[in-house]
Design a protein around this motif. Structure first.
Motif, PDB file in Angstrom:
ATOM      1  N   GLU A  21       0.801  -1.144  -0.001  1.00  0.00           N
ATOM      2  CA  GLU A  21      -0.034  -0.085   0.190  1.00  0.00           C
ATOM      3  C   GLU A  21       0.785   1.286  -0.065  1.00  0.00           C
ATOM      4  O   GLU A  21       0.771   2.205  -0.527  1.00  0.00           O
ATOM      5  N   TYR A  32      -7.159  -2.115  -6.227  1.00  0.00           N
ATOM      6  CA  TYR A  32      -6.916  -2.948  -5.359  1.00  0.00           C
ATOM      7  C   TYR A  32      -7.859  -4.176  -5.517  1.00  0.00           C
ATOM      8  O   TYR A  32      -8.874  -4.378  -5.481  1.00  0.00           O
ATOM      9  N   ARG A  56      -6.862   1.965   3.227  1.00  0.00           N
ATOM     10  CA  ARG A  56      -6.874   2.462   1.612  1.00  0.00           C
ATOM     11  C   ARG A  56      -7.421   3.586   1.695  1.00  0.00           C
ATOM     12  O   ARG A  56      -8.747   3.942   2.247  1.00  0.00           O
TER      13      ARG A  56
END
Length: 176
Positions: A21, A32, A56
């Motif tokens: 990430e 993703y 995220r």
């Protein structure tokens, strides 16, 4: 910007996903790709998924699939695949390998197809995978087969990568 194709290896809970990430954090848009599937009713799994989702950025897209080849073959934003270990397990499920270990050649075909798409992708792509071959030899044939296939998958993708990293205890080291 990350290298074109980066593989991040490591043991369980070593920080692989966080490292992946971070490699793509500056990108305004990322796809993703979660390969874990829906394990409905499993509270521990739901908690793990929620932690990943919370980390995220909201601008990142999500695809929940093991059908990675079309994604790698298409144009689009950088892609983070989390993870190849779950991809392998679910691929073995989809091919009914667990009940008939002689079907492992079908998994080898899928690994080859994935490696071809990985090698030819125009996307920046980062994949996470567990290195499970450093432990004891598993007692049962199915787990030994999974370990062997995981080793073949990691080796194949590693050799087709521009960069391979090893993560341990939250630290990430380049493999040359």
């Amino acid at each position: 910007m990350a290298e074109q194709r980066t593989l991040i290896l490591g043991g369980a809970r070593s920080g692989k996903s966080i490292a992946a990430e971070r490699r793509l954090a500056a990108e305004p848009e990322v796809l993703y790709v979660a390969t874990g599937g829906d394990d409905s009713g499993n509270a521990e799994w739901a908690e793990r998924v929620a932690k990943h989702q919370a980390r995220r950025p909201a601008s990142w897209g999500l695809a929940e699939t093991i059908d990675l080849v079309p994604l790698l073959e298409s144009a689009g934003p950088p892609m983070l695949i989390d993870c190849l270990t779950l991809w392998l397990s679910r691929t073995m499920d989809s091919l009914d390998v667990w009940s008939d270990l002689s079907r492992s050649d079908l998994v080898d075909q899928r690994i080859a197809e994935l490696a071809d798409a990985w090698s030819g992708t125009s996307r920046v792509v980062v994949a996470v995978s567990n290195d499970i071959g450093s432990g004891v030899v598993p007692a049962d044939a199915g787990t030994r087969l999974f370990r062997d296939l995981m080793g073949r998958l990691n080796t194949t993708i590693s050799l087709a990568s521009d960069e391979v990293l090893w993560t341990i205890a939250g630290r990430t080291l380049p493999l040359t």
